[in-house]
Design a protein around this motif. Structure first.
Motif, mmCIF file in Angstrom:
data_model
loop_
_atom_site.group_PDB
_atom_site.id
_atom_site.type_symbol
_atom_site.label_atom_id
_atom_site.label_comp_id
_atom_site.label_asym_id
_atom_site.label_seq_id
_atom_site.Cartn_x
_atom_site.Cartn_y
_atom_site.Cartn_z
ATOM 1 N N LEU B 437 0.840 -1.197 0.000
ATOM 2 C CA LEU B 437 0.000 0.000 0.000
ATOM 3 C C LEU B 437 0.864 1.231 0.000
ATOM 4 O O LEU B 437 1.639 1.487 0.904
ATOM 5 C CB LEU B 437 -0.901 -0.026 1.235
ATOM 6 N N LYS B 438 0.697 2.023 -1.036
ATOM 7 C CA LYS B 438 1.430 3.271 -1.088
ATOM 8 C C LYS B 438 0.434 4.361 -0.755
ATOM 9 O O LYS B 438 -0.525 4.587 -1.455
ATOM 10 C CB LYS B 438 1.983 3.489 -2.502
ATOM 11 N N ASN B 439 0.653 4.978 0.374
ATOM 12 C CA ASN B 439 -0.371 5.883 0.845
ATOM 13 C C ASN B 439 0.278 6.950 1.696
ATOM 14 O O ASN B 439 1.125 6.663 2.515
ATOM 15 C CB ASN B 439 -1.371 5.076 1.682
ATOM 16 N N THR B 440 -0.098 8.159 1.508
ATOM 17 C CA THR B 440 0.442 9.191 2.371
ATOM 18 C C THR B 440 -0.221 9.153 3.739
ATOM 19 O O THR B 440 0.067 9.957 4.591
ATOM 20 C CB THR B 440 0.216 10.581 1.755
ATOM 21 N N TYR B 441 -1.145 8.255 3.915
ATOM 22 C CA TYR B 441 -1.872 8.161 5.176
ATOM 23 C C TYR B 441 -1.088 7.259 6.096
ATOM 24 O O TYR B 441 -1.100 6.055 5.980
ATOM 25 C CB TYR B 441 -3.260 7.598 4.906
ATOM 26 N N LYS B 442 -0.407 7.856 7.069
ATOM 27 C CA LYS B 442 0.596 7.109 7.807
ATOM 28 C C LYS B 442 -0.004 6.019 8.680
ATOM 29 O O LYS B 442 0.664 5.076 9.029
ATOM 30 C CB LYS B 442 1.428 8.060 8.668
ATOM 31 N N ASP B 443 -1.301 6.157 9.063
ATOM 32 C CA ASP B 443 -1.881 5.124 9.905
ATOM 33 C C ASP B 443 -2.010 3.794 9.187
ATOM 34 O O ASP B 443 -2.149 2.756 9.810
ATOM 35 C CB ASP B 443 -3.269 5.557 10.391
ATOM 36 N N LEU B 444 -2.056 3.775 7.847
ATOM 37 C CA LEU B 444 -2.223 2.526 7.117
ATOM 38 C C LEU B 444 -0.910 1.969 6.607
ATOM 39 O O LEU B 444 -0.735 0.762 6.516
ATOM 40 C CB LEU B 444 -3.181 2.728 5.937
ATOM 41 N N SER B 445 0.013 2.858 6.280
ATOM 42 C CA SER B 445 1.291 2.367 5.769
ATOM 43 C C SER B 445 2.034 1.642 6.876
ATOM 44 O O SER B 445 1.931 1.976 8.038
ATOM 45 C CB SER B 445 2.130 3.546 5.277
ATOM 46 N N ASN B 446 2.826 0.665 6.493
ATOM 47 C CA ASN B 446 3.626 -0.110 7.452
ATOM 48 C C ASN B 446 2.774 -0.728 8.546
ATOM 49 O O ASN B 446 3.238 -0.903 9.673
ATOM 50 C CB ASN B 446 4.729 0.763 8.078
ATOM 51 N N LEU B 923 -9.981 11.871 2.681
ATOM 52 C CA LEU B 923 -9.404 10.544 2.529
ATOM 53 C C LEU B 923 -10.431 9.637 1.870
ATOM 54 O O LEU B 923 -11.585 9.586 2.299
ATOM 55 C CB LEU B 923 -9.022 9.973 3.897
#
Lengths: 346, 939
Positions: B437-446, B923
């Motif tokens: 997932l490439k997402n600027t939404y940090k809660d979902l990345s990693n 979002l």
């Protein structure tokens, strides 16, 4: 040349890359009367202490273009009956004349704003600041939320201890200073910088502050100590570690209403980007308008301060920084930097 | 004089009717398929009636029309056959009777009517029959039979013939007790052939018109005139059965229903997912799991809860939101039962997937109005899920493999026709997707996500009348956000149930079970490592009974659940952790209910389902209750004292009567009006201060400060089907009022808050709306279209300045279109289009700075809306060959969600990516087209 298998793999595996989306929106918001904003602080340090009055701004406005409000009449009174009438010095700033904050005393802000709006704060008792036992740092790599790139840096922490009578409603403030060196002579277009001659703008001192309030969590804090409080992340770069980085932390104990305000403000800033969409809410502060219908938001705090500082040397960086000249006037390369050497820089 | 008409023998084809006796008609009448004898006979009957009327008109009325009927009996009529009596009477009194011998042949005058008139006697004998008398001046009497039943019966035969359905024959009752036209009761049970479980909600239709549905025990009951009828038994997913029934007297007709395969030559299949709207109980929808599994699904994972959200009156706050909202109610106002026990969490992965393995679900009953008295505790809806049991005869395996999860279900006999077992499981391997997932939404990345659920069910037939079942369900989720904080939550249910048939009219069940719901939040960094736990455990006992007394189908029962809550326990997980131990006081409560209900056909057209439930709730000690300084409001600064309660001591008690009503009035065979009403108390409340439910929301029992929510809901609807149920449509309006609905004060904290009452406010909720629906359920193309206009409002002192505001799930306009087009026996194209008004949000009015921090000033709650939501999903279904004896059946579902890549806003958030400026972003959880492939198999 991609074969069918790799194309298929790309299609199957690649599509999640574009699943979630973030887009800017322009909201059509209802207009209304902008409220007065009141910020006041009394400390036990040498004065003067300051009260700032300004106006709120529209959401798509810029909070650096703050509009100060002059013409208010303000007083700070303590529980011993002493009163200090503040003096306006322009751009919405008002300073004390004789008041020196004392631990154990209770202070109240009162006054009248332009337009006849009366204001009054809660009575704020000045509590001891506790002990700021240590400031320390640890190397880390943190993902930049805007670029997604891992950034090296230092996490700064503090350990603190308090009297058993402390409420443990603690607030910290971070003040970072570093020496910025640039090469203005590298700028030739549209024209060379005049200040490049004799290096008038090649050495500056830049400052950083915390971006969200740093407050304790009274639900989980220990009884007389609060350890490993995260203060700030300092990115490592040619900018910040050309020489060394000075970290200064100020610690204070604050009252319940002031604590609630900053705790809620921190949550507001964090929650603004939360997946779970918690409801947003008004921040109350502890300054109220005495006239019905008037809109005032204010925080007036009286707190003793304790400060500590450390220098993080360039040698603490665990890798070799690429030596690359920074082009430009050091005063404009980083906002709010100055060529004036701070008095505490040694 | 009697008229003997030919006696006709119906066969599968009306063309095969023929004459057997002389009389009206001709023995020489050929078996010619070109001539419809049924119509000819009806024409003759009509002509006979016309002739009778003409005679009346032409006859000279010389005496009162009642003269013949006033002749008194002398007692000699006793024990004579009616035909014989009438013939003697004719001779004795020089009068005439006109009738068909076969109509009156079965009647015998069993008592003495001495002194009573002929009219009294005939009235008594022909009561509840389809015969009546017409007087012809004062000297003649004609017996007339209502042809409606016969006409309807023949039409039903024709319908069955058109569908190429075999018409089976059956006989019920003692021929000696046959009284043609006399109303008798026909009852019975429908059983699933595979696992011998009763089929709920099946439709039983006599002669193509106005029937009934089976109850929870699979039982049905009809009042029919003795004689010939054609009964049609239908239920989604099962082969329709048509019975040419000869009903001599009251009795029972039990049927075994088989699951419907797709036959080789059959192309036309009903894909209707809602069963028989016109005749179903008001407010109830019986849902088809099979039809739901063929709808487009996220990442190919069939989601029963998400399919529920496409029904009128059901919505959700967004794609990453758990649960569902029904008619303006919050998600905690839905009672979700799995094999009789309540579930607290109905979704996996923050709402992306439902917590139910579609392969393990046998049936779904959904009530959104007129909730039956056997259910209580939630004010908006009931979703009652029954799991599949094992097959009595042979082992079966069902499964599916998708892009992010797989499921498997194995069912079969431990001992044939005696003991069966069903074991199912589902798990995800979705982390590879999140890693990409490439997402600027940090809660979902990693982040990492994992879940599984598992079901076990064992059934044992103790005898033909006793069944013992054991059911176990476990659902597990783990979510790690940003690498250092993990969430884990678990649902577990276990129950034992005994079903007993005491007599054909009396049966019951007893269930003993226990449920557990808990979550843990873990911070893994040693310096501030902690575990935060929440837990609730709830043992339950239920006993439900059903008794048929005449026309009344009575239900009664008792239920009791003991809740133990641990609302929050925080403990450090390392020696250097800065976190201290915090433990919120445990809470206990006992919720009970006793109910009675009656399903009663007041008339042939009017059916009543009435119920009364008495519920109670006691919050028990040990407990410490805060005391606030009266009359000041309950606020943190006003705490002055506390009161302690001992173990088992009642801290607070609540209860009350809950009337329920569901009324169906059949205007005619195609349409009905339904009215429903319910009054319900809700004693448990989901405490959440976010628009979407989070993993750390808690359930709070009613206590000194939190009164139970109380709801009254009324609904009124018009239901109709067209072209022999090819089309069904309805329009239904509802109004709901909820008192003591909970909401948070601005800025409230719910975790580890020992003064939660100071952060919660109670007020009034109101919801109203109109739901419209139309569907086509037969033919190559089947579809369903629904539109709902509804509002959901809150008025709570202390929030929004006391002014009414829209709830988080207020979406005034909702439209849903779904379809299924069968290209062939194996290929079909399905799809779904959904539109909803954007949900309300609270956004800043102004910005300001405070001590260098940028802050936002928020005005009224929920004053703005995110952009409207609409999305198109399609799927291609490729089914394997449907040969009946094929050992392995598989099907592919290729689906595309969000076909035109609509970026539906899920939420707004605010960032300051330009120094000094606040900018608003939206979002979208699913912002592009999502293809997926699933393979399902069965053997």
């Amino acid at each position: 040349m991609m074969n069918k298998k790799s194309i298929a793999q790309l299609l199957i595996l690649g599509f999640p890359l574009w699943l979630g989306c973030v887009d800017k929106v322009n909201l059509s918001l209802p207009s209304g009367k902008l409220p007065f904003i009141i910020e006041g602080f009394v400390s036990d340090q040498a004065g003067p202490d300051t009260v700032k009055i300004s106006k709120a701004f529209p959401v798509d406005g810029n909070y650096y273009s703050r509009v100060g409000v002059d013409g208010a009449n303000l007083t700070i009174t303590d529980d011993a009956g002493n009163t200090d009438g503040l003096t306006g010095i322009g751009k919405g700033f008002y300073v004390t004349n004789t008041l020196v904050g004392t631990i154990g005393r209770t202070y109240t802000l009162r006054g009248t704003l332009p337009g006849g709006i009366g204001i009054e704060s809660t009575a704020e008792r000045m509590a001891p600041a506790g002990n700021l036992d240590s400031i320390y740092y640890e190397y880390t790599e943190t993902e930049n939320t805007n670029t997604g790139v891992l950034e090296p840096g230092f996490n700064v922490y503090v350990n603190s201890t308090f009297d058993p009578s402390s409420s443990l409603r603690i607030r910290w403030k971070f003040y970072g200073t570093y020496k910025l060196v640039t090469d203005p002579s590298l700028i030739q277009t549209p024209r060379p910088l005049a200040c490049a001659e004799r290096c008038q703008c090649c050495v500056c001192f830049a400052s950083e502050f915390e971006t969200t309030p740093i407050v304790s969590d009274t639900r989980t804090a220990g009884s007389t100590s609060i350890n490993r409080t995260f203060i700030h992340f300092i990115p490592i770069s040619n900018y910040t570690f050309n020489d060394r980085y000075r970290v200064e932390v100020t610690q204070m104990e604050i009252s319940q209403p002031v604590y609630d305000f900053y705790f809620d403000l921190k949550r507001q800033i964090i929650n603004a980007a939360s997946l779970f969409q918690p409801p947003f809410f008004e921040l109350n502060g502890n300054v109220r308008a005495l006239n019905s219908g008037a809109n005032v938001i204010g925080v007036f705090s009286a707190a003793a301060l304790i400060k500590k500082y450390i220098y993080i040397k360039k040698s603490a960086v665990p890798f070799e920084l690429v030596s690359e000249a920074i082009a430009g006037d050091c005063r404009s390369v980083v906002e709010n930097s100055t060529t004036t050497v701070p008095p505490f820089w040694n | 004089m009697d008229l003997n008409l030919f006696k006709d023998h119906e066969a599968a084809s009306p063309e095969m009717w023929y004459t057997t006796e002389p009389g009206f008609g001709s023995r020489d009448f050929p078996d010619a398929p070109i001539f419809n004898f049924a119509i000819f006979k009806e024409i003759c009957c009509c002509l006979f009636r016309i002739l009778t009327i003409l005679l009346i008109l032409l006859a000279e009325c010389t005496a009162s029309a009642q003269g013949l009927l006033e002749i008194r009996m002398d007692g000699s009529e006793q024990d004579k056959r009616l035909v014989q009596f009438l013939q003697e009477f004719e001779r004795k009194h020089a009068v005439q009777f006109f009738f068909l011998d076969e109509w009156l042949a079965p009647y015998t005058i069993e008592g003495s009517y001495q002194g009573q008139t002929l009219g009294d006697m005939l009235t008594d004998l022909l009561r509840e029959s389809d015969l009546s008398v017409v007087t012809i001046h004062d000297r003649a009497l004609a017996f007339v039979k209502d042809p409606t039943v016969e006409i309807n019966r023949r039409q039903a035969i024709q319908v069955a013939a058109r569908k190429d359905q075999a018409v089976e024959t059956a006989t019920v009752g003692n021929p000696d007790l046959f009284r043609p036209g006399k109303l008798v009761t026909l009852s019975g049970r429908l059983i699933n052939e595979e696992d011998q479980t009763p089929i709920t909600g099946a439709t039983v239709v006599p002669n193509g018109h106005q029937g009934t549905t089976t109850d929870r025990e699979g039982r049905y009951e009809l009042r029919l005139p003795s004689g010939r009828h054609v009964l049609t038994f239908t239920f989604i997913g099962f082969k329709e059965r048509t019975i040419d029934l000869t009903l001599y007297d009251g009795g029972s007709l039990n049927l075994i229903m088989q699951e419907a395969p797709t036959l080789l030559e059959e192309v036309v299949i009903s894909s209707q997912s809602i069963n028989e709207l016109t005749m179903s109980r008001p407010g109830q929808l019986q849902l088809s799991v099979g039809a739901m599994k063929k709808q487009p699904a996220l990442m190919g994972e069939a989601d029963l809860v998400r399919q529920l959200q496409s029904l009128p009156g059901v919505n959700t706050v967004g794609e990453a939101a758990a649960g569902f909202n029904v008619r303006g109610g919050s998600i905690d106002q839905n009672l979700v039962l799995y094999d009789g026990l309540p579930l607290f969490n109905t979704s996996h992965a923050l709402g992306f997937f439902s917590a139910f393995n579609s392969e393990a679900v046998q049936e779904l009953s959904f009530y959104r109005g007129g909730i039956p008295a056997e259910y209580g505790g939630r004010v908006s809806s009931v979703l009652d899920i029954r799991s599949k049991s094992g097959d009595m005869e042979k082992w079966k395996v069902n499964g599916g493999i998708g892009l992010v999860s797989a499921n498997l279900m194995v069912r079969g006999p431990i001992k044939k026709n005696k003991t069966t077992i069903a074991v199912g499981g589902r798990g995800t391997y979705a982390n590879w997707y999140l890693d990409l997932l490439k997402n600027t939404y940090k809660d979902l990345s990693n982040s990492q996500v994992g879940f599984y659920d598992t079901e076990v069910r064992v059934d044992h037939l103790i005898s033909e009348k006793s069944r013992l079942s054991f059911s176990y369900y476990r659902s597990y989720d783990k979510l790690r956000v940003r690498g250092d904080t993990s969430f884990q939550w678990v649902n577990q249910l276990a129950s034992v149930r005994l079903d007993q048939i005491f007599s054909p009219r009396f049966n019951g069940s007893v269930l003993l079970g226990i449920g557990d719901y808990n979550y843990t939040v873990t911070d893994q960094v040693p310096a501030h490592g902690f575990d935060l736990n929440y837990k609730t455990t709830y043992p339950s006992l239920k006993a439900d009974f059903s008794y048929t007394m005449g026309k009344h189908r009575l239900g009664f029962g008792i239920q009791s659940t003991y809740y133990g809550f641990q609302p929050g326990k925080l403990k450090p997980t390392s020696d250097i952790s800065s976190v201290r131990n915090v433990s919120m006081d445990a809470q206990q409560a006992l919720e009970s209910g006793v109910y009675v209900s009656d399903s009663y056909p007041l008339t042939q057209k009017l059916n009543l389902d009435l119920g009364l439930r008495l519920s109670s709730f006691v919050n028990l000690g040990p407990a410490t209750v805060n005391v606030y300084n009266p009359p000041s409001p309950v606020q943190k600064g006003n705490l002055v004292d506390s009161v302690k309660y001992g173990s088992g001591e009642a801290v607070a008690s609540f209860g009350g009567l809950e009337p329920r009503a569901a009324i169906r009035y059949a205007l005619n065979e195609q349409s009905s009006i339904k009215v429903s009403y319910h009054h319900i108390y809700q004693y448990l409340h989901l405490i959440s201060n976010s628009a979407a439910v989070t993993p750390v929301d808690i359930w709070q029992p009613s206590n000194t400060f939190f009164k139970p929510q109380v709801s009254d809901q009324i609904s009124l609807g018009y239901f109709r089907d067209f072209k022999q149920k090819t089309y069904e449509a309805y329009a239904e309006a509802f109004y709901k009022q909820i008192n003591h609905v909970l909401d948070f004060k601005d800025g409230a904290q719910l975790i580890l808050n020992d003064q939660l009452e100071a952060d919660l406010l109670q007020g009034k909720g109101e919801a109203y709306g109109v739901e419209t629906y139309i569907s086509k359920s037969q033919g190559r193309l089947t579809w369903a279209l629904s539109y709902t206009y509804s509002r959901s409002l809150r008025t709570i002192p202390g929030i929004n300045g006391g002014e009414t505001y829209a709830s988080n799930f207020d979406q005034p306009h909702m439209l849903n279109l779904s379809w299924n087009y069968r290209f062939s026996k194996r290929w079909s194209f399905t799809g779904n289009f959904a539109y909803r008004t954007g949900r309300p949000v609270t956004v800043p009015s102004f910005g300001y700075t405070m001590d260098g921090y940028g802050a936002a000033y928020f005005s009224g709650r929920n004053q703005l809306r995110i952009p409207d939501y609409h999305r198109l999903d399609i799927a291609f279904v490729i089914e394997g060959s449907h040969k009946l004896k094929k050992p392995w059946t598989g099907s592919w579902i290729i689906s595309f969600l969000n076909v035109y890549a609509r970026r539906n806003a899920y939420s707004f958030f605010f960032v300051s990516d330009t120094p000094g400026q606040i900018k608003t972003y939206q979002l979208s959880i699913i912002g592009t087209i999502i293809p997926s492939v699933t393979y399902s198999f069965k053997f």
